[in-house]
Design a protein around this motif. Structure first.
Motif, short mmCIF file in Angstrom:
data_model
loop_
_atom_site.label_atom_id
_atom_site.label_comp_id
_atom_site.label_asym_id
_atom_site.label_seq_id
_atom_site.Cartn_x
_atom_site.Cartn_y
_atom_site.Cartn_z
N PRO A 133 0.81 -1.22 0.00
CA PRO A 133 0.00 0.00 0.00
C PRO A 133 0.85 1.27 0.00
CG PRO A 133 -0.05 -1.02 2.16
CD PRO A 133 0.70 -1.95 1.25
N ALA A 134 0.32 2.31 -0.60
CA ALA A 134 0.96 3.62 -0.56
C ALA A 134 0.95 4.12 0.88
CB ALA A 134 0.22 4.60 -1.46
N PRO A 135 1.91 4.96 1.26
CA PRO A 135 1.97 5.44 2.64
C PRO A 135 0.69 6.10 3.14
CG PRO A 135 4.02 5.92 1.53
CD PRO A 135 3.07 5.38 0.49
N SER A 136 -0.05 6.75 2.25
CA SER A 136 -1.25 7.47 2.68
C SER A 136 -2.54 6.66 2.49
CB SER A 136 -1.37 8.79 1.91
OG SER A 136 -1.50 8.52 0.53
N GLN A 145 2.64 6.05 12.51
CA GLN A 145 3.49 4.86 12.51
C GLN A 145 3.26 4.02 11.26
OE1 GLN A 145 5.94 4.22 14.86
NE2 GLN A 145 6.56 2.75 13.31
N GLN A 146 2.00 3.91 10.81
CA GLN A 146 1.72 3.17 9.58
C GLN A 146 2.38 3.85 8.38
OE1 GLN A 146 -2.62 3.09 9.90
NE2 GLN A 146 -2.51 0.87 9.70
N ILE A 147 2.32 5.17 8.32
CA ILE A 147 2.97 5.90 7.23
C ILE A 147 4.46 5.61 7.22
CG2 ILE A 147 3.55 8.20 6.36
CD1 ILE A 147 0.80 9.12 7.44
N MET A 178 6.49 3.58 4.30
CA MET A 178 7.58 4.23 3.57
C MET A 178 8.86 3.41 3.65
SD MET A 178 6.82 8.20 4.52
CE MET A 178 8.15 8.89 3.57
N LEU A 179 9.16 2.88 4.83
CA LEU A 179 10.36 2.06 4.98
C LEU A 179 10.25 0.77 4.18
CD1 LEU A 179 11.07 2.54 8.79
CD2 LEU A 179 12.43 3.39 6.86
N ALA A 180 9.08 0.16 4.17
CA ALA A 180 8.89 -1.08 3.40
C ALA A 180 9.08 -0.82 1.91
CB ALA A 180 7.49 -1.64 3.66
#
Length: 53
Positions: free
Chosen positions: A2-5, A36-38, A42-44
């Motif tokens: 999924p996209a960060p947002s 934290q999900q964002i 992003m890191l993934a």
């Protein structure tokens, strides 16, 4: 991935979301992800990119 947002519960982007069903949230509208999900998303995405060379 999924996209960060993307939605907090199902990972679908805001423009494509409408209402969705998940076992975790039931019927829901797009809900903003937590900070934290964002960060985790992003890191993934960063580590999933192929390395040049």
């Amino acid at each position: 991935m999924p996209a960060p947002s993307s939605c907090r519960y199902c990972g679908i982007g805001h423009s494509d979301h409408f209402e969705r069903w998940t076992t975790r949230a039931g019927w829901h509208q797009w809900t903003p992800p937590t900070q934290q999900q964002i960060k985790d998303r992003m890191l993934a995405r960063r580590f999933a990119r192929p390395t040049p060379g």
